[in-house]
Write a protein that holds these residues in place. Structure first.
Motif, PDB file in Angstrom:
ATOM      1  N   GLU A  73       0.848  -1.193   0.000  1.00 36.36           N
ATOM      2  CA  GLU A  73       0.000   0.000   0.000  1.00 36.36           C
ATOM      3  C   GLU A  73       0.882   1.241   0.000  1.00 36.36           C
ATOM      4  N   GLY A  74       0.268   2.381  -0.244  1.00 40.45           N
ATOM      5  CA  GLY A  74       0.980   3.652  -0.150  1.00 40.45           C
ATOM      6  C   GLY A  74       0.084   4.647   0.574  1.00 40.45           C
ATOM      7  N   VAL A  75       0.596   5.246   1.621  1.00 36.63           N
ATOM      8  CA  VAL A  75      -0.177   6.185   2.454  1.00 36.63           C
ATOM      9  C   VAL A  75       0.775   7.360   2.744  1.00 36.63           C
ATOM     10  N   LYS A  76       0.238   8.510   3.127  1.00 39.56           N
ATOM     11  CA  LYS A  76       1.145   9.608   3.464  1.00 39.56           C
ATOM     12  C   LYS A  76       0.783  10.282   4.782  1.00 39.56           C
ATOM     13  N   ALA A  77       1.819  10.687   5.519  1.00 41.15           N
ATOM     14  CA  ALA A  77       1.622  11.494   6.735  1.00 41.15           C
ATOM     15  C   ALA A  77       2.196  12.883   6.492  1.00 41.15           C
ATOM     16  N   TYR A  78       1.517  13.864   7.069  1.00 41.19           N
ATOM     17  CA  TYR A  78       1.892  15.276   6.898  1.00 41.19           C
ATOM     18  C   TYR A  78       1.960  15.929   8.271  1.00 41.19           C
ATOM     19  N   LYS A  79       2.501  17.141   8.285  1.00 38.98           N
ATOM     20  CA  LYS A  79       2.427  17.933   9.523  1.00 38.98           C
ATOM     21  C   LYS A  79       1.456  19.074   9.310  1.00 38.98           C
ATOM     22  N   ASP A  80       0.542  19.290  10.255  1.00 40.96           N
ATOM     23  CA  ASP A  80      -0.371  20.426  10.109  1.00 40.96           C
ATOM     24  C   ASP A  80       0.353  21.720  10.516  1.00 40.96           C
ATOM     25  N   PRO A  81      -0.264  22.889  10.348  1.00 44.20           N
ATOM     26  CA  PRO A  81       0.451  24.146  10.631  1.00 44.20           C
ATOM     27  C   PRO A  81       0.968  24.245  12.070  1.00 44.20           C
ATOM     28  N   GLN A  82       0.351  23.513  12.992  1.00 47.09           N
ATOM     29  CA  GLN A  82       0.832  23.538  14.387  1.00 47.09           C
ATOM     30  C   GLN A  82       1.938  22.503  14.614  1.00 47.09           C
ATOM     31  N   GLY A  83       2.278  21.750  13.563  1.00 44.90           N
ATOM     32  CA  GLY A  83       3.346  20.742  13.698  1.00 44.90           C
ATOM     33  C   GLY A  83       2.837  19.387  14.146  1.00 44.90           C
ATOM     34  N   ASN A  84       1.510  19.206  14.202  1.00 44.92           N
ATOM     35  CA  ASN A  84       0.967  17.902  14.616  1.00 44.92           C
ATOM     36  C   ASN A  84       0.912  16.936  13.431  1.00 44.92           C
ATOM     37  N   PRO A  85       1.328  15.680  13.638  1.00 48.09           N
ATOM     38  CA  PRO A  85       1.276  14.725  12.529  1.00 48.09           C
ATOM     39  C   PRO A  85      -0.147  14.290  12.204  1.00 48.09           C
TER      40      PRO A  85
END
Ligand code: COI
Length: 355
Positions: A73-85
Motif C-alpha cells: 500500500e501507499g499512504v502519506k503522513a503530513y504535519k499540520d500548521p501547528q506541527g501535529n502529525p
C-alpha cells in the motif's frame, strides 16, 4: 489487551535523522528510524513490534521470491500548521489492502494492526515528517508470503511490515505519457485492481522501452481491443473534456481503486463539476484533442498526488497540452487536496486521521 495496545517498541540507539537533508528529498530513497513488523502463523497474527529499520533474513526457498505472493500500500503522513502529525485516509488503504489480500490468497490484516500500528509508528518517527512544501512521510505497508517451500500453493506464513520514507514529490514536472497497445497490464478477472507486486513487476520491461523513447510513463489500454484506457500504473487518470471530468470506471476489476482518485471525484462533484466514471476510448480522447475540447489531463495517486499530463502519444499522434499553469481543474485539485492533507483547511470528509 488489544494487539496494538500491546506493541513492543524497541527504539534505535542513535537516530539517522541528522544524516538526511530534509529540505531536498527524492521520493523513496531514505527510510526513517523504525518499522513495524508482525508475523502470521497458525492462522493468526502475532503481536506486532516496532523495531529499528533493518534487513530481513530469509531462506532462498521463501515463497514470495518464487511465486510473488506480495502486496503493498501507499499512504502519506503530513504535519499540520501547528506541527501535529496527520495521516491521510489510512482506513481506505487498510480496506484496499484487504481486497488485495483476498485476491492473492493472503490473510487480511486487522484495522488495529494496520491503522493503529501505523499511528504508533508515525507518532514515534514524527520528526521524520518533512515540513517542506509538497513533501511528506510516505508510508509503505506491505505483506509477503514466507513459507520455506517451493511447491506451488498459497502460503501459510506471512510477514507484514510498515516502513516509512520522508519523500518529495514522485513526479517533479508534468509527465509525458505513451499510450501502450503492444503490452497489457490487466484483464477482467485478473489482478489489476490489487496492489500486488506483480502488477508493478510486469510493467518494468514495457516502461523501460518507452523511457528509452523519451516518455515518462505508460497509459495502459484494455487487453481485448486496446481501445479503452485503464490507468497509468503509478496513477489513475482523468481527462477534462469540455466541462466534464472523465475517468475510467472500476467495473471490470482492471483498475486500482485509488484513494486519491476517490478524493478527486468527491471534491469535483462538491464543486459542482460533472464527473463521469465510464469506459473512455483513446479515440474519444484523440477526437476531443482534435476538436480542441480536451482541456486538461492529469494522473492521481498517493505518491504522485495530482500530476498534469503535458503530452499524450498514441502511435504517431502527439497530443500536446500546453499551459499547465492555467488549468483550472487540475490546479483547483492540487490546492484543495494539499490544503486538506496539510491540515490548512477544515476536513469535512473525515479524511484526516490525527496521530
Ligand atoms: C502510490 O501511489 O502510493 C503507489 O504505490 C504508486 C507507486 C509509487 C508504486
Amino acid at each position: 489487551m488489544s494487539v496494538a495496545a500491546d506493541i513492543v517498541v524497541n527504539k534505535v540507539e542513535h537516530s539517522k535523522l541528522s544524516e538526511i537533508d530534509m529540505s531536498h528529498l527524492p521520493f523513496g530513497k531514505h527510510y526513517s528510524d523504525h518499522m513495524l513488523i508482525a508475523y502470521y502463523e497458525n492462522k493468526q497474527w502475532g503481536k506486532p513490534e516496532i523495531v529499528p529499520f533493518s534487513n530481513l533474513s530469509l531462506s532462498p526457498a521463501t515463497t514470495f521470491f518464487h511465486y510473488g505472493q506480495a502486496i503493498f500500500e501507499g499512504v502519506k503522513a503530513y504535519k499540520d500548521p501547528q506541527g501535529n502529525p496527520i495521516i491521510f485516509r489510512p482506513r481506505d488503504n487498510w480496506e484496499r489492502m484487504n481486497r488485495s489480500a483476498r485476491r492473492m490468497a493472503m490473510p487480511e490484516v486487522t484495522e488495529e494492526l494496520f491503522v493503529e500500528g501505523m499511528r504508533q509508528l508515525v507518532s514515534l518517527d514524527r520528526d521524520w515528517i518533512p515540513s517542506t512544501p509538497d513533501s511528506s512521510l510516505y508510508i509503505r505497508p506491505f505483506m509477503i508470503a514466507v513459507d520455506e517451500f517451493i511447491g506451488v500453493r498459497p502460503a501459510e506464513k506471512f510477514i507484514f511490515i510498515i516502513m516509512t520514507s520522508p519523500s518529495g514529490p514522485y513526479y517533479n514536472n508534468p509527465v509525458s505519457i505513451y499510450v501502450q497497445d503492444d503490452y497489457v497490464r490487466a484483464f477482467p478477472g485478473g489482478i489489476g485492481f490489487t496492489k500486488a507486486a506483480a502488477n508493478y513487476g510486469m510493467s518494468m520491461y514495457p516502461t523501460q522501452q518507452i523511457k528509452a523513447m523519451g516518455y515518462d510513463q505508460i497509459l495502459w489500454t484494455d487487453g481485448y481491443e486496446h481501445k479503452y484506457v485503464q490507468e497509468i500504473g503509478t496513477m489513475n487518470v482523468f481527462f477534462v473534456i469540455g466541462d466534464t471530468a472523465i475517468t475510467p470506471d472500476l467495473e471490470k476489476d482492471t483498475i486500482l481503486e485509488g484513494v486519491t482518485r476517490n478524493s478527486v471525484i468527491t471534491l469535483l462533484r462538491e464543486k459542482g463539476m460533472k464527473v463521469e466514471e465510464r469506459p473512455i476510448s483513446i479515440d474519444e480522447i484523440a477526437d476531443a484533442y482534435k476538436a480542441g475540447t480536451l482541456k486538461e489531463a492529469f494522473g492521481t495517486g498517493t505518491a504522485a498526488s495530482i500530476t498534469p499530463i503535458a503530452e499524450l502519444t498514441y502511435h504517431d499522434n502527439h497530443m500536446k497540452l500546453a499551459n499547465v499553469d492555467t488549468w483550472e481543474t487540475t490546479n483547483f485539485l492540487k490546492k484543495e487536496l494539499s490544503d486538506i492533507r496539510y491540515g490548512r483547511k477544515v476536513d469535512n470528509h473525515g479524511w484526516v486521521y490525527k496521530v
